[in-house]
Design a protein around this motif. Structure first.
Motif, PDB file in Angstrom:
ATOM      1  N   ASP A 164      11.748  42.801   6.359  1.00 30.50           N
ATOM      2  CA  ASP A 164      11.126  41.464   6.388  1.00 30.50           C
ATOM      3  C   ASP A 164      11.152  40.807   7.769  1.00 30.50           C
ATOM      4  O   ASP A 164      10.993  39.577   7.880  1.00 30.50           O
ATOM      5  N   ALA A 165      11.337  41.597   8.817  1.00 27.04           N
ATOM      6  CA  ALA A 165      11.255  41.047  10.178  1.00 27.04           C
ATOM      7  C   ALA A 165       9.790  40.754  10.511  1.00 27.04           C
ATOM      8  O   ALA A 165       8.871  41.331   9.937  1.00 27.04           O
ATOM      9  N   VAL A 166       9.588  39.841  11.469  1.00 23.82           N
ATOM     10  CA  VAL A 166       8.236  39.411  11.816  1.00 23.82           C
ATOM     11  C   VAL A 166       7.966  39.678  13.294  1.00 23.82           C
ATOM     12  O   VAL A 166       8.779  39.341  14.166  1.00 23.82           O
ATOM     13  N   LEU A 167       6.804  40.283  13.566  1.00 22.56           N
ATOM     14  CA  LEU A 167       6.385  40.612  14.922  1.00 22.56           C
ATOM     15  C   LEU A 167       5.091  39.887  15.238  1.00 22.56           C
ATOM     16  O   LEU A 167       4.311  39.577  14.350  1.00 22.56           O
ATOM     17  N   ASP A 168       4.829  39.640  16.514  1.00 18.99           N
ATOM     18  CA  ASP A 168       3.546  39.059  16.904  1.00 18.99           C
ATOM     19  C   ASP A 168       3.258  39.452  18.346  1.00 18.99           C
ATOM     20  O   ASP A 168       3.875  38.938  19.280  1.00 18.99           O
ATOM     21  N   GLU A 169       2.331  40.395  18.497  1.00 19.06           N
ATOM     22  CA  GLU A 169       1.941  40.897  19.813  1.00 19.06           C
ATOM     23  C   GLU A 169       3.160  41.339  20.618  1.00 19.06           C
ATOM     24  O   GLU A 169       3.285  41.053  21.811  1.00 19.06           O
TER      25      GLU A 169
ATOM     26  N   LEU B 200       8.298  44.716   6.978  1.00 20.32           N
ATOM     27  CA  LEU B 200       8.018  44.409   8.385  1.00 20.32           C
ATOM     28  C   LEU B 200       6.542  44.052   8.531  1.00 20.32           C
ATOM     29  O   LEU B 200       5.667  44.781   8.055  1.00 20.32           O
ATOM     30  N   THR B 201       6.244  42.924   9.180  1.00 20.49           N
ATOM     31  CA  THR B 201       4.859  42.488   9.319  1.00 20.49           C
ATOM     32  C   THR B 201       4.576  42.038  10.748  1.00 20.49           C
ATOM     33  O   THR B 201       5.491  41.719  11.505  1.00 20.49           O
ATOM     34  N   GLY B 202       3.263  42.003  11.083  1.00 23.50           N
ATOM     35  CA  GLY B 202       2.854  41.457  12.364  1.00 23.50           C
ATOM     36  C   GLY B 202       1.967  42.383  13.158  1.00 23.50           C
ATOM     37  O   GLY B 202       1.341  43.303  12.625  1.00 23.50           O
ATOM     38  N   THR B 203       1.923  42.157  14.462  1.00 26.84           N
ATOM     39  CA  THR B 203       1.091  42.946  15.375  1.00 26.84           C
ATOM     40  C   THR B 203       1.937  43.445  16.536  1.00 26.84           C
ATOM     41  O   THR B 203       2.824  42.730  17.023  1.00 26.84           O
ATOM     42  N   VAL B 204       1.663  44.668  16.973  1.00 26.11           N
ATOM     43  CA  VAL B 204       2.465  45.266  18.046  1.00 26.11           C
ATOM     44  C   VAL B 204       1.591  46.096  18.985  1.00 26.11           C
ATOM     45  O   VAL B 204       0.493  46.521  18.633  1.00 26.11           O
ATOM     46  N   PHE B 205       2.125  46.308  20.181  1.00 24.87           N
ATOM     47  CA  PHE B 205       1.626  47.316  21.086  1.00 24.87           C
ATOM     48  C   PHE B 205       2.614  48.479  21.017  1.00 24.87           C
ATOM     49  O   PHE B 205       3.819  48.271  21.188  1.00 24.87           O
ATOM     50  N   GLY B 206       2.136  49.686  20.763  1.00 28.17           N
ATOM     51  CA  GLY B 206       3.020  50.844  20.722  1.00 28.17           C
ATOM     52  C   GLY B 206       3.114  51.479  22.100  1.00 28.17           C
ATOM     53  O   GLY B 206       2.837  50.822  23.105  1.00 28.17           O
ATOM     54  N   PRO B 207       3.495  52.750  22.148  1.00 31.49           N
ATOM     55  CA  PRO B 207       3.778  53.623  21.005  1.00 31.49           C
ATOM     56  C   PRO B 207       5.256  53.584  20.606  1.00 31.49           C
ATOM     57  O   PRO B 207       6.102  53.122  21.378  1.00 31.49           O
ATOM     58  N   VAL B 208       5.527  54.072  19.406  1.00 30.59           N
ATOM     59  CA  VAL B 208       6.897  54.244  18.928  1.00 30.59           C
ATOM     60  C   VAL B 208       7.254  55.722  19.007  1.00 30.59           C
ATOM     61  O   VAL B 208       6.439  56.577  18.652  1.00 30.59           O
ATOM     62  N   THR B 209       8.445  56.016  19.502  1.00 24.12           N
ATOM     63  CA  THR B 209       8.912  57.403  19.553  1.00 24.12           C
ATOM     64  C   THR B 209       9.762  57.667  18.323  1.00 24.12           C
ATOM     65  O   THR B 209      10.802  57.028  18.130  1.00 24.12           O
ATOM     66  N   VAL B 210       9.299  58.577  17.472  1.00 26.72           N
ATOM     67  CA  VAL B 210       9.985  58.885  16.222  1.00 26.72           C
ATOM     68  C   VAL B 210      10.765  60.182  16.381  1.00 26.72           C
ATOM     69  O   VAL B 210      10.200  61.225  16.740  1.00 26.72           O
ATOM     70  N   PHE B 211      12.058  60.108  16.116  1.00 25.63           N
ATOM     71  CA  PHE B 211      12.942  61.259  16.253  1.00 25.63           C
ATOM     72  C   PHE B 211      13.194  61.905  14.897  1.00 25.63           C
ATOM     73  O   PHE B 211      13.347  61.226  13.884  1.00 25.63           O
ATOM     74  N   SER B 212      13.247  63.225  14.909  1.00 27.92           N
ATOM     75  CA  SER B 212      13.606  63.997  13.722  1.00 27.92           C
ATOM     76  C   SER B 212      14.440  65.177  14.195  1.00 27.92           C
ATOM     77  O   SER B 212      13.915  66.142  14.766  1.00 27.92           O
TER      78      SER B 212
END
Length: 220
Positions: free
Chosen positions: A154-159, A175-187
């Motif tokens: 339930d965190a909120v993002l905005d640009e 999680l809601t809002g707008t973002v600039f990525g990228p996100v690095t996903v680890f596995s």
């Protein structure tokens, strides 16, 4: 009036629930409380053992400070410098971190539920395993921020610049809002970068609803 505490009345009416175990940190804190200086200089001090909940540390310096396990519930760190501070396991529930500098700080397993992080900077911050439930990140910069195992329910993002490190244990439900990525996903030992619709889909699979904006470019 000089030295006013916005969140808890005047500073002279606020007292720490518990003082730091380190005598030098206690002395620094007590001298600040007794003075009319507005900005606490806690640089490189060890505040472990303290309960500073409700204090107003706006514009204070906590650069390289040790705040491991310290209770900071509802405290204000507006425009405070917490660069490289160690806040491992600290409780910052409901704290004001608007425009705070948290670059290269350590927030491992810290509790930041309900915090206001509008305009905060978290460059190279280790927030692995931290809890950010209902936190407001509006306009905050998260660059190379380690959020593996973090809880963003339930965190909120905005640009937000949202170039975080995440994995399958990063909670993004609500999680809601707008973002600039990228996100690095680890596995395991491998990682991949997700951006655009691929990142949106990855967050959606985890119960979030985030719109990824076109790549952020610094104005020329």
């Amino acid at each position: 009036m000089v030295g006013e505490i916005v969140s808890s009345g005047t500073r002279k009416n606020w007292k720490p629930t518990a003082l730091p175990a380190d005598p030098e940190a206690t002395r620094q804190l007590q001298e600040w409380l007794a003075s009319e200086e507005y900005n606490l200089n806690g640089m490189e001090r060890d505040f472990r053992g303290a309960d500073l909940s409700g204090g107003d540390f706006s514009n204070a310096w906590f650069t390289d400070a040790v705040l491991v396990g310290v209770r900071l519930v509802g405290a204000s760190f507006y425009r405070a410098d917490l660069q490289s501070a160690d806040l491992t396991g600290a409780d910052l529930t409901g704290a004001d971190l608007v425009k705070a500098n948290l670059d290269e700080a350590v927030l491992r397993t810290a509790r930041l539920n309900g915090t206001d992080m509008v305009g905060a900077s978290l460059y190279g911050t280790d927030a692995s395993g931290a809890s950010f439930r209902t936190t407001r990140f509006l306009g905050a910069s998260l660059i190379d921020t380690d959020m593996r195992g973090a809880d963003l329910t339930d965190a909120v993002l905005d640009e937000n610049i949202f170039e975080i490190k995440a994995d399958n244990s990063t909670v993004m439900r609500g999680l809601t809002g707008t973002v600039f990525g990228p996100v690095t996903v680890f596995s395991g030992e491998s990682s991949r970068e997700l951006a655009g619709t691929e990142l949106e889909a990855w967050i959606a699979e985890r119960g979030g609803q985030v719109r990824v904006l076109p790549p952020y470019r610094t104005p020329q």
